[in-house]
Motif scaffolding. Structure first.
Motif, PDB file in Angstrom:
ATOM      1  N   PHE A  55     -38.671  25.388  50.003  1.00  0.00           N
ATOM      2  CA  PHE A  55     -38.402  26.825  49.965  1.00  0.00           C
ATOM      3  C   PHE A  55     -37.617  26.573  51.768  1.00  0.00           C
ATOM      4  O   PHE A  55     -37.047  27.190  51.470  1.00  0.00           O
ATOM      5  N   ALA A  56     -38.445  25.717  53.337  1.00  0.00           N
ATOM      6  CA  ALA A  56     -38.030  25.329  53.838  1.00  0.00           C
ATOM      7  C   ALA A  56     -36.935  25.122  54.466  1.00  0.00           C
ATOM      8  O   ALA A  56     -36.182  25.460  54.929  1.00  0.00           O
ATOM      9  N   LEU A  57     -36.148  24.427  52.994  1.00  0.00           N
ATOM     10  CA  LEU A  57     -35.052  23.984  53.024  1.00  0.00           C
ATOM     11  C   LEU A  57     -34.037  24.766  52.616  1.00  0.00           C
ATOM     12  O   LEU A  57     -32.413  24.484  53.109  1.00  0.00           O
ATOM     13  N   PHE A  58     -34.419  24.653  51.718  1.00  0.00           N
ATOM     14  CA  PHE A  58     -33.669  25.849  50.607  1.00  0.00           C
ATOM     15  C   PHE A  58     -32.818  27.041  52.012  1.00  0.00           C
ATOM     16  O   PHE A  58     -31.999  27.491  52.575  1.00  0.00           O
ATOM     17  N   ASP A  59     -34.473  27.366  52.670  1.00  0.00           N
ATOM     18  CA  ASP A  59     -33.939  28.841  53.886  1.00  0.00           C
ATOM     19  C   ASP A  59     -32.849  27.712  55.059  1.00  0.00           C
ATOM     20  O   ASP A  59     -32.360  29.145  54.981  1.00  0.00           O
ATOM     21  N   ARG A  60     -33.013  27.161  55.270  1.00  0.00           N
ATOM     22  CA  ARG A  60     -31.928  26.660  56.695  1.00  0.00           C
ATOM     23  C   ARG A  60     -30.879  26.419  55.925  1.00  0.00           C
ATOM     24  O   ARG A  60     -30.309  26.014  56.723  1.00  0.00           O
ATOM     25  N   GLU A  61     -30.719  26.337  54.162  1.00  0.00           N
ATOM     26  CA  GLU A  61     -29.593  25.965  53.924  1.00  0.00           C
ATOM     27  C   GLU A  61     -29.049  27.538  53.266  1.00  0.00           C
ATOM     28  O   GLU A  61     -27.678  27.645  53.194  1.00  0.00           O
ATOM     29  N   TYR A  62     -29.448  28.098  53.090  1.00  0.00           N
ATOM     30  CA  TYR A  62     -29.047  29.913  52.242  1.00  0.00           C
ATOM     31  C   TYR A  62     -28.702  30.767  52.787  1.00  0.00           C
ATOM     32  O   TYR A  62     -29.930  31.004  54.070  1.00  0.00           O
ATOM     33  N   SER A  63     -27.402  30.963  53.006  1.00  0.00           N
ATOM     34  CA  SER A  63     -27.374  31.737  54.077  1.00  0.00           C
ATOM     35  C   SER A  63     -27.076  33.460  53.186  1.00  0.00           C
ATOM     36  O   SER A  63     -25.739  33.801  52.070  1.00  0.00           O
ATOM     37  N   HIS A  64     -27.168  34.232  53.133  1.00  0.00           N
ATOM     38  CA  HIS A  64     -26.654  35.925  51.888  1.00  0.00           C
ATOM     39  C   HIS A  64     -26.083  36.284  52.838  1.00  0.00           C
ATOM     40  O   HIS A  64     -24.758  36.429  51.733  1.00  0.00           O
ATOM     41  N   LYS A  65     -25.702  36.610  54.060  1.00  0.00           N
ATOM     42  CA  LYS A  65     -24.451  37.105  54.875  1.00  0.00           C
ATOM     43  C   LYS A  65     -23.002  36.557  54.124  1.00  0.00           C
ATOM     44  O   LYS A  65     -22.409  36.943  54.248  1.00  0.00           O
ATOM     45  N   LYS A  66     -23.491  34.841  54.701  1.00  0.00           N
ATOM     46  CA  LYS A  66     -22.074  33.786  54.165  1.00  0.00           C
ATOM     47  C   LYS A  66     -21.157  33.702  52.907  1.00  0.00           C
ATOM     48  O   LYS A  66     -20.434  34.336  52.976  1.00  0.00           O
ATOM     49  N   ILE A  67     -22.498  34.326  52.191  1.00  0.00           N
ATOM     50  CA  ILE A  67     -22.051  34.515  50.719  1.00  0.00           C
ATOM     51  C   ILE A  67     -21.652  35.825  49.827  1.00  0.00           C
ATOM     52  O   ILE A  67     -20.854  35.796  49.572  1.00  0.00           O
ATOM     53  N   ILE A  68     -22.024  36.861  50.748  1.00  0.00           N
ATOM     54  CA  ILE A  68     -22.301  37.428  50.858  1.00  0.00           C
ATOM     55  C   ILE A  68     -19.515  37.820  50.895  1.00  0.00           C
ATOM     56  O   ILE A  68     -18.827  38.380  50.587  1.00  0.00           O
ATOM     57  N   GLU A  69     -19.876  37.597  52.668  1.00  0.00           N
ATOM     58  CA  GLU A  69     -18.500  37.698  53.024  1.00  0.00           C
ATOM     59  C   GLU A  69     -17.837  36.327  52.257  1.00  0.00           C
ATOM     60  O   GLU A  69     -16.166  36.951  52.732  1.00  0.00           O
ATOM     61  N   ILE A  70     -18.359  35.594  51.773  1.00  0.00           N
ATOM     62  CA  ILE A  70     -17.222  34.374  50.792  1.00  0.00           C
ATOM     63  C   ILE A  70     -16.852  35.112  49.829  1.00  0.00           C
ATOM     64  O   ILE A  70     -15.562  35.450  49.614  1.00  0.00           O
ATOM     65  N   LEU A  71     -17.701  36.017  49.241  1.00  0.00           N
ATOM     66  CA  LEU A  71     -17.634  36.499  48.153  1.00  0.00           C
ATOM     67  C   LEU A  71     -16.553  37.752  48.130  1.00  0.00           C
ATOM     68  O   LEU A  71     -15.621  38.010  46.938  1.00  0.00           O
ATOM     69  N   ASN A  72     -17.125  38.119  49.099  1.00  0.00           N
ATOM     70  CA  ASN A  72     -16.241  40.000  49.393  1.00  0.00           C
ATOM     71  C   ASN A  72     -14.764  38.655  49.954  1.00  0.00           C
ATOM     72  O   ASN A  72     -13.824  40.257  49.325  1.00  0.00           O
ATOM     73  N   ALA A  73     -14.589  38.001  50.515  1.00  0.00           N
ATOM     74  CA  ALA A  73     -12.927  37.602  51.024  1.00  0.00           C
ATOM     75  C   ALA A  73     -11.662  37.406  49.544  1.00  0.00           C
ATOM     76  O   ALA A  73     -10.662  36.974  50.000  1.00  0.00           O
ATOM     77  N   VAL A  74     -12.733  37.019  48.568  1.00  0.00           N
ATOM     78  CA  VAL A  74     -11.662  36.814  47.580  1.00  0.00           C
ATOM     79  C   VAL A  74     -10.754  37.290  46.697  1.00  0.00           C
ATOM     80  O   VAL A  74     -10.630  38.235  46.704  1.00  0.00           O
ATOM     81  N   ASP A  75      -9.402  36.833  46.442  1.00  0.00           N
ATOM     82  CA  ASP A  75      -8.457  37.511  46.525  1.00  0.00           C
ATOM     83  C   ASP A  75      -8.447  38.237  44.722  1.00  0.00           C
ATOM     84  O   ASP A  75      -8.027  36.551  43.955  1.00  0.00           O
ATOM     85  N   VAL A  76      -9.051  39.192  44.442  1.00  0.00           N
ATOM     86  CA  VAL A  76      -9.215  38.744  43.250  1.00  0.00           C
ATOM     87  C   VAL A  76      -7.934  39.370  42.237  1.00  0.00           C
ATOM     88  O   VAL A  76      -7.523  39.196  40.750  1.00  0.00           O
TER      89      VAL A  76
END
Length: 186
Positions: A55-76
């Motif tokens: 879980f500690a490693l997951f916390d270091r690697e997982y970025s909620h903001k980055k994921i939303i940023e990438i998903l919102n930047a997708v050219d649908v």
């Protein structure tokens, strides 16, 4: 879930201890899968079986903001209808992901920490210490089994959602990274 007791040579409570091991092991494996999707790396160090370390490693690697940023930047406009639908589902899961991760942790915390995930696997550890299973089994109730089954179902749904989210994120973040790399080269 309903539990239908069938006449057997053992009671339903005898299943509790192996189920606890499998629950702990399942959490460990799902965390490793999520980490693999995020990092392309399989954890094998001394803490590889410790869900708290994972879980500690997951916390270091997982970025909620980055994921939303990438998903919102997708050219649908370049996606087919199935990919658009998957992206929409992933965005919804991403919005809820902090709550989903919190729920996974809550369920995991119900079961005591076992850094090697061996407490329920072997009657005794290498030093001869173990759980007095006979005294524990007598205290396990049908309600304990129902709670565990419900937790397993919730974990399955939560991990499936997170795996789906990270898979969609991984697909689109690779495309974004490839575009950025091509722009830097050209």
């Amino acid at each position: 879930f309903e539990i239908n007791l069938v006449s057997t040579r053992f009671s339903i409570s005898n299943l509790h201890i192996p189920a606890r091991f499998n629950l702990n092991h399942g959490i460990e494996l799902f965390l490793k899968l999520l980490l693999f999707i995020l990092t392309d790396n399989i954890e094998t160090d001394g803490n590889a079986h410790d869900s708290n370390s994972l879980f500690a490693l997951f916390d270091r690697e997982y970025s909620h903001k980055k994921i939303i940023e990438i998903l919102n930047a997708v050219d649908v406009s370049k996606l087919d209808s199935g990919d658009k639908q998957n992206l929409g589902i992933a965005k919804k899961i991403a919005e809820d992901s902090p709550d989903k991760i919190k729920k996974i942790r809550e369920i995991q915390s119900l079961y005591f920490a076992d850094s090697n995930n061996t407490t329920h696997k072997y009657p005794e550890d290498k030093f001869g210490f173990g759980i007095d299973y006979d005294s524990k089994i007598e205290k396990i109730t049908q309600e304990d089994i129902k709670v565990m089954l419900n937790n397993i179902k919730q974990l399955l749904d939560l991990f499936n959602d997170m795996g789906f989210l990270l898979t969609i994120f991984d697909q689109h973040s690779q495309k974004t990274n490839n575009k950025e790399n091509q722009g830097m080269i050209g």
